[in-house]
Design a protein around this motif. Sequence first.
Motif, PDB file in Angstrom:
ATOM      1  N   THR A 174     -31.670 -30.478  15.837  1.00 41.06           N
ATOM      2  CA  THR A 174     -30.796 -29.797  16.789  1.00 41.06           C
ATOM      3  C   THR A 174     -31.468 -28.560  17.362  1.00 41.06           C
ATOM      4  O   THR A 174     -31.293 -28.231  18.543  1.00 41.06           O
ATOM      5  N   SER A 175     -32.250 -27.859  16.541  1.00 40.23           N
ATOM      6  CA  SER A 175     -33.013 -26.703  17.046  1.00 40.23           C
ATOM      7  C   SER A 175     -33.953 -27.142  18.158  1.00 40.23           C
ATOM      8  O   SER A 175     -34.100 -26.452  19.182  1.00 40.23           O
ATOM      9  N   ILE A 176     -34.593 -28.286  17.963  1.00 35.30           N
ATOM     10  CA  ILE A 176     -35.509 -28.815  18.984  1.00 35.30           C
ATOM     11  C   ILE A 176     -34.743 -29.187  20.252  1.00 35.30           C
ATOM     12  O   ILE A 176     -35.155 -28.845  21.366  1.00 35.30           O
ATOM     13  N   ALA A 177     -33.627 -29.898  20.097  1.00 35.70           N
ATOM     14  CA  ALA A 177     -32.850 -30.347  21.254  1.00 35.70           C
ATOM     15  C   ALA A 177     -32.305 -29.168  22.059  1.00 35.70           C
ATOM     16  O   ALA A 177     -32.393 -29.142  23.297  1.00 35.70           O
ATOM     17  N   LEU A 178     -31.737 -28.189  21.370  1.00 36.15           N
ATOM     18  CA  LEU A 178     -31.195 -27.022  22.068  1.00 36.15           C
ATOM     19  C   LEU A 178     -32.299 -26.214  22.749  1.00 36.15           C
ATOM     20  O   LEU A 178     -32.125 -25.738  23.870  1.00 36.15           O
ATOM     21  N   THR A 179     -33.419 -26.056  22.062  1.00 38.25           N
ATOM     22  CA  THR A 179     -34.557 -25.366  22.677  1.00 38.25           C
ATOM     23  C   THR A 179     -34.984 -26.076  23.952  1.00 38.25           C
ATOM     24  O   THR A 179     -35.254 -25.446  24.978  1.00 38.25           O
ATOM     25  N   SER A 180     -35.028 -27.392  23.896  1.00 40.82           N
ATOM     26  CA  SER A 180     -35.466 -28.185  25.042  1.00 40.82           C
ATOM     27  C   SER A 180     -34.529 -28.015  26.242  1.00 40.82           C
ATOM     28  O   SER A 180     -34.967 -27.692  27.349  1.00 40.82           O
ATOM     29  N   VAL A 181     -33.233 -28.209  26.021  1.00 40.28           N
ATOM     30  CA  VAL A 181     -32.304 -28.186  27.161  1.00 40.28           C
ATOM     31  C   VAL A 181     -32.089 -26.760  27.679  1.00 40.28           C
ATOM     32  O   VAL A 181     -31.974 -26.554  28.902  1.00 40.28           O
ATOM     33  N   VAL A 182     -32.055 -25.776  26.779  1.00 39.24           N
ATOM     34  CA  VAL A 182     -31.836 -24.395  27.224  1.00 39.24           C
ATOM     35  C   VAL A 182     -33.060 -23.872  27.967  1.00 39.24           C
ATOM     36  O   VAL A 182     -32.933 -23.231  29.024  1.00 39.24           O
ATOM     37  N   SER A 183     -34.255 -24.123  27.437  1.00 39.63           N
ATOM     38  CA  SER A 183     -35.468 -23.655  28.114  1.00 39.63           C
ATOM     39  C   SER A 183     -35.620 -24.327  29.475  1.00 39.63           C
ATOM     40  O   SER A 183     -35.965 -23.672  30.470  1.00 39.63           O
ATOM     41  N   ALA A 184     -35.351 -25.633  29.541  1.00 38.72           N
ATOM     42  CA  ALA A 184     -35.463 -26.357  30.808  1.00 38.72           C
ATOM     43  C   ALA A 184     -34.430 -25.867  31.819  1.00 38.72           C
ATOM     44  O   ALA A 184     -34.747 -25.629  32.996  1.00 38.72           O
ATOM     45  N   THR A 185     -33.193 -25.684  31.369  1.00 40.41           N
ATOM     46  CA  THR A 185     -32.134 -25.188  32.255  1.00 40.41           C
ATOM     47  C   THR A 185     -32.458 -23.789  32.765  1.00 40.41           C
ATOM     48  O   THR A 185     -32.258 -23.471  33.949  1.00 40.41           O
TER      49      THR A 185
END
Length: 345
Positions: free
Chosen positions: A89-100
């Motif tokens: 989940t840390s990876i997924a949230l990092t991915s979507v938040v950084s991209a957004t």
Amino acid sequence: MTSKPDTAASVQASRPTGAVALLRATFIKLGVLPFFLVAALILFTIASRQFLTIDNITNVARQSVYLVLVSLGQMLVLVTGGFDLAVGTSIALTSVVSATAMVYFAAQFPDMVWLVIVLGVLAGFLPALAIGTLNGIGIAQFGVSPFIMTLGVQSVGAGVALFITGGVPVGNLPYDFGELFGFGRIFGVPVPVLVAIVAIVAMWVLMNRTRTGARIYAIGGNIKAANLSGINTKRTLFVAYIVCAFLASVAGILMTARVESGETNLGGTIALESIAACVIAGVSLRGGIGRVESVVLGAFFIVLVQNGMNLMQIGSYMQMVLLGSLLILAVVTDQFRYRMLTGSR
């Protein structure tokens, strides 16, 4: 008086005992990893001529970077006697938040691409650090079971990631972001590999040359004794879960750059894989035992096995079965190893 035949027979009988003693000592010190690694190399080399080539091994090393980073953080919490199911989940949230964040800042600062990338990366770290903080507070301050705490946080974080994106990948990231962090090279070495090397060295120093590392091992060995010896166990546990989430977040940034989009399904199986890498590398589920260099090799072994299964054209579903079986076998052997270390039955 002993006859010559008897003497020769006794010498021959002692040789297997010496070999068994060597295998036993290797198992106690390093765990099951050396045996698994040799077996995998033999099996996959026989199955595919492409397996044991420089290009393929180099490819495995590059692909193992993300699992190495997550496994280093997982080792930290395993040594304390816990584990972290929320690394995916840390990876997924990092991915979507950084991209957004990058998409948003790119619209605000269209001519300042590196400022956009820096702001996006920093924004990506924040949710992962929030996850580490929640885990640390719940486990260290309130004594919640690591399994329950990290599982709950994992569920909440996955829901937040899906809420942000609606399940749709976030694209249109700056070209330079993927070019550097996904495919870039410095002095001929891939940037993700350099990041992993820095993390490995930093973790080795932390665990072997600092008081914090010694305290982490002490907590895993006996948390009550650590308390009595004056160690602030709550603060040390908190730091362990923060560092674990941060390393997972770094892996998330690199994976996002690799796929060039923010994805909610990144790191879906990495919690299982990181725990498997650590246990196979000899990190005890009871805490107090674990070596950084062994964990790096353990993560490399997991990716090596996945690569070998791909070359053998084994389906993804069966790969999940085999990896799960490896984890179960590693846990069982960890019990035998713990008994050997403690002399218990």
